[in-house]
Design an enzyme around this catalytic site. Structure first.
Site, mmCIF file in Angstrom:
data_model
loop_
_atom_site.group_PDB
_atom_site.id
_atom_site.type_symbol
_atom_site.label_atom_id
_atom_site.label_comp_id
_atom_site.label_asym_id
_atom_site.label_seq_id
_atom_site.Cartn_x
_atom_site.Cartn_y
_atom_site.Cartn_z
ATOM 1 N N SER A 39 -2.223 27.754 37.794
ATOM 2 C CA SER A 39 -2.836 26.624 37.105
ATOM 3 C C SER A 39 -2.421 25.351 37.835
ATOM 4 C CB SER A 39 -2.426 26.599 35.635
ATOM 5 O OG SER A 39 -3.038 25.508 34.974
ATOM 6 N N TYR A 71 -11.627 20.200 38.309
ATOM 7 C CA TYR A 71 -10.559 21.099 38.758
ATOM 8 C C TYR A 71 -9.650 21.483 37.598
ATOM 9 C CZ TYR A 71 -6.311 22.577 41.228
ATOM 10 O OH TYR A 71 -5.207 23.272 41.661
#
Length: 244
Positions: free
Chosen positions: A139, A153
């Protein structure tokens, strides 16, 4: 303990954080299969780094979002190494733009690589990783810092964070941990792309440690999740030096 080396698959293992993870796992005694997208030269160099510390490495070129190709890669790794113990999905892309200006074709690329690709890798890992193994996704700390231009993103990485604890519960009873790491600003080619020195200096100046992270900082945490940290499961671990 078994004298047979544990086997890891690392996507994005030819560059940046993924390559640092590959080096660290090899130093810890793993045999490592690298999945890379395009740069054959760097993939070969990464395999040589594995071999330099006594491990066995192999490189596979593949798009992580292409499910049939990835299935064949995992089958090949099992045939070559005898099984899979750890899967690290470090591959990803990070084009940046304000939400109002982002080309939706770029959004589709982000979703394909960062969400579909993560899911495809997780699916194969869930089917194949042996008991005592680990799955680690990637992540980003931007899911907490909420920086402008990172909207698309960060949204893809929010999907990764949602997937991880669900997969951990689905694999309950299999002795397989599933976690994600969320790096902060890290000195990689991906991070520096498109940033002026002024922007980089501003980011460093705002950091409580006064520096960027290194790929090795992140690799240390990944290696812990891959091996000894059996009581960390279903979590996103923020690796950012206290930024958030």
């Amino acid at each position: 303990m078994s004298s047979t080396p544990r086997v890891a698959v690392v996507t994005g293992g030819s560059r940046g954080i993924g390559r640092a993870v590959t080096r660290r796992l090899a130093a810890d005694g793993y045999d490592v299969a690298i999945v890379y997208t395009a740069d054959h030269h760097e993939a070969v160099a990464s395999v040589k780094e594995i071999e330099a510390v006594g491990g066995t490495g192999r490189a596979y070129q593949a798009d992580i979002a292409d499910a049939p190709v990835i299935e064949r890669v995992f089958e090949s790794v099992e045939e070559r190494f005898g099984g899979i113990d750890v899967v690290i999905n470090a591959a990803g892309i990070m084009p940046l733009a304000p939400v109002s200006a982002l080309d939706l074709d770029i959004l589709d690329r982000l979703l394909r690589t960062n969400v579909r690709g993560t899911f495809v890798i997780a699916q194969q890992a869930a089917r194949r990783v042996r008991a005592g193994g680990a799955i680690v996704a990637f992540s980003t700390t931007v899911t907490r810092t909420h920086l402008p231009t990172y909207g698309a993103y960060a949204a893809t990485k929010g999907a990764v964070e949602a997937l991880v604890p669900i997969l951990a519960k689905e694999l309950a009873g299999n002795d397989i941990t599933v976690n994600a790491v969320a790096p902060g600003p890290t000195a990689t080619e991906l991070f520096f792309e498109g940033k002026s020195q002024e922007v980089v200096d501003r980011i460093v100046g705002a950091h409580p440690r006064g520096r960027l992270g290194t790929p090795e900082d992140v690799a240390e945490v990944v290696a812990t999740l891959a091996g000894p940290a059996r009581w960390i499961n279903g979590q996103t671990v923020f690796v950012n030096g206290g930024l958030a």
